[in-house]
Write an enzyme that holds these catalytic residues in place. Sequence first.
Site, PDB file in Angstrom:
ATOM      1  N   TYR A  14       7.297   3.619  68.554  1.00  0.00           N
ATOM      2  CA  TYR A  14       6.403   4.510  69.288  1.00  0.00           C
ATOM      3  C   TYR A  14       7.113   5.316  70.375  1.00  0.00           C
ATOM      4  CZ  TYR A  14       2.898   1.523  67.138  1.00  0.00           C
ATOM      5  OH  TYR A  14       2.136   0.844  66.232  1.00  0.00           O
ATOM      6  N   HIS A  19       1.632   9.816  72.079  1.00  0.00           N
ATOM      7  CA  HIS A  19       0.886   8.831  72.865  1.00  0.00           C
ATOM      8  C   HIS A  19       1.754   8.173  73.938  1.00  0.00           C
ATOM      9  CE1 HIS A  19      -3.233   7.868  72.711  1.00  0.00           C
ATOM     10  NE2 HIS A  19      -3.235   6.833  71.901  1.00  0.00           N
ATOM     11  N   ASN A  63      -4.743   1.066  73.589  1.00  0.00           N
ATOM     12  CA  ASN A  63      -6.180   0.900  73.795  1.00  0.00           C
ATOM     13  C   ASN A  63      -6.547  -0.308  74.645  1.00  0.00           C
ATOM     14  OD1 ASN A  63      -6.348   3.143  72.219  1.00  0.00           O
ATOM     15  ND2 ASN A  63      -7.301   2.138  70.473  1.00  0.00           N
TER      16      ASN A  63
END
Length: 189
Positions: A14, A19, A63
């Site tokens: 990631y 994000h 999240n």
Amino acid sequence: MKHLIGLGNPGREYEQTRHNVGFMVLERLGERHHAAWKMDRVFTARRAVVGSVQLLQPQTMMNHSGVSLIPLAKQASPQDLLIVCDDVNIPLGTLRVRASGGPGGHHGLESCLAHLGTEDVPRLRVGVGRASMPNDLTGFVLSAFDREERPQLEEALSRAVEACEVWIEDGIHAAMNRTNHTLKQEGTT
């Protein structure tokens, strides 16, 4: 003590995704001030200190970022926090600083606000959106920036670091005035 919270997903896969812009901003700020990163079990985050400011990168998935902030809800005033995150609803490279407000559909920010128990938390949003958003929003925010987007990203990261430094030194209103005025000049709201 002030706390800068950069949102992102932990893990190599990631690192360069849209994000993870919040992580990228804090890493640049840490590099600029020669900060050493280490794991902090209290906050379940990577932590570095710049002067009297703690940089935090929650090590939960995006999240669930707010779980790492539970200790801060008891220790710090919301005005001593600045959450840095991506925003698909504003153009790539655009910065928006706000003193408070809702999550605007950002689940990581939503988790942070819920665990802090207030929406009165300053935030710096870094635009990663495009004129024509794809249907697969999850795939989009978990994708890397295209080669042609990199120059805009690099400039935005530099300006975001400066916005964080203004917030540290002069507070949220100064950061809003210096950062958001560019939006008005460009005709973006």
